[in-house]
Scaffold this active site. Structure first.
Site, PDB file in Angstrom:
ATOM      1  N   VAL A 118      66.011 125.475 -53.976  1.00 48.58           N
ATOM      2  CA  VAL A 118      67.313 125.484 -54.634  1.00 48.58           C
ATOM      3  C   VAL A 118      68.132 126.696 -54.195  1.00 48.58           C
ATOM      4  O   VAL A 118      69.057 126.597 -53.393  1.00 48.58           O
ATOM      5  CB  VAL A 118      67.148 125.463 -56.175  1.00 48.58           C
ATOM      6  CG1 VAL A 118      68.504 125.437 -56.866  1.00 48.58           C
ATOM      7  CG2 VAL A 118      66.313 124.269 -56.625  1.00 48.58           C
ATOM      8  N   CYS A 119      67.768 127.841 -54.736  1.00 48.63           N
ATOM      9  CA  CYS A 119      68.605 129.031 -54.592  1.00 48.63           C
ATOM     10  C   CYS A 119      68.467 129.725 -53.236  1.00 48.63           C
ATOM     11  O   CYS A 119      69.254 130.621 -52.919  1.00 48.63           O
ATOM     12  CB  CYS A 119      68.298 130.016 -55.710  1.00 48.63           C
ATOM     13  SG  CYS A 119      68.693 129.325 -57.329  1.00 48.63           S
TER      14      CYS A 119
END
Length: 219
Positions: A118-119
């Site tokens: 995700v990040c």
């Protein structure tokens, strides 16, 4: 596909900028691709490495009031430095972070964070598409599962992102042992965070400084 090779593809401290993303308690609680202790150790080593080589480092969290502050081991390396707290999941959509990176004037963008899928993946893929030379430090990152971490790495490689570990980065930044200006700081990082190699170095120093015993009579 453009292959990443040649001398100029190697990372240089004077051209590098590091962004550490969301190394926070919430993400750590569901880190399943790595031993959480190892990720904390590796991320701390990466932060110290950047400081030793004078590489600008941006620290950022996401909704820290709920997810928790960045690990103390990281913020202790940069005492007093602002941690940019975001609402954007994708760091590269946060103007404050991007403006700070651009202000360094450097184009070798190095990223590590939680979670990889995700990040880390989102800013890495976006920045690569915008022309940045992006490297992800995989062992200072981690995913919610081994599959998540590995698939994210495959996805980023397909987007042209470079993959490294923190020790590989140390080797490229140091490059030549004749360059002594950062050796002392690098050695301290290795002693503290490189486990067996660090212990072996201390043992070597002990042996070099231990007089050889002699028998009675000087023989």
């Amino acid at each position: 596909m453009t292959f990443r090779n040649g001398l100029n593809s190697l990372l240089r401290p004077e051209d590098s900028v590091l962004v550490l993303i969301d190394h926070q308690p919430y993400q750590l609680t569901n880190l399943n691709s790595h031993d959480p202790q190892a990720v904390v150790n590796n991320t701390t080593a990466l932060a110290k490495l950047a400081k030793a080589f004078n590489v600008p480092t941006i620290l950022t969290s996401v909704i820290a009031d709920r997810g928790g502050k960045l690990f103390k081991q990281i913020t202790d390396v940069f005492p007093g430095q602002e941690v940019i707290d975001r609402t954007w999941v994708n760091t590269w959509e946060d103007k404050k972070v991007v403006d700070l990176v651009k202000a360094t004037g450097r184009k070798q963008l190095i990223i590590a964070g939680l979670w990889t899928e995700v990040c880390v993946a989102m800013p890495a893929i976006q920045a690569a598409g915008e022309g940045w030379d992006v490297t992800v430090i995989t062992d200072a990152s981690g995913g919610s599962s081994t599959e998540s971490h590995q698939v994210a790495i495959q996805r980023m490689i397909a987007a042209g992102v470079n993959m490294m570990t923190w020790m590989a980065l140390a080797g490229e930044w140091q490059r030549d042992w004749a360059r002594t200006e950062h050796v002392e700081e690098l050695t301290e990082v290795l002693i503290s965070h490189m486990a067996g190699s660090g212990i072996a170095y201390l043992w070597e120093q002990q042996l070099l400084n231990t007089p050889v015993p002699t028998t009675k009579g000087g023989h």
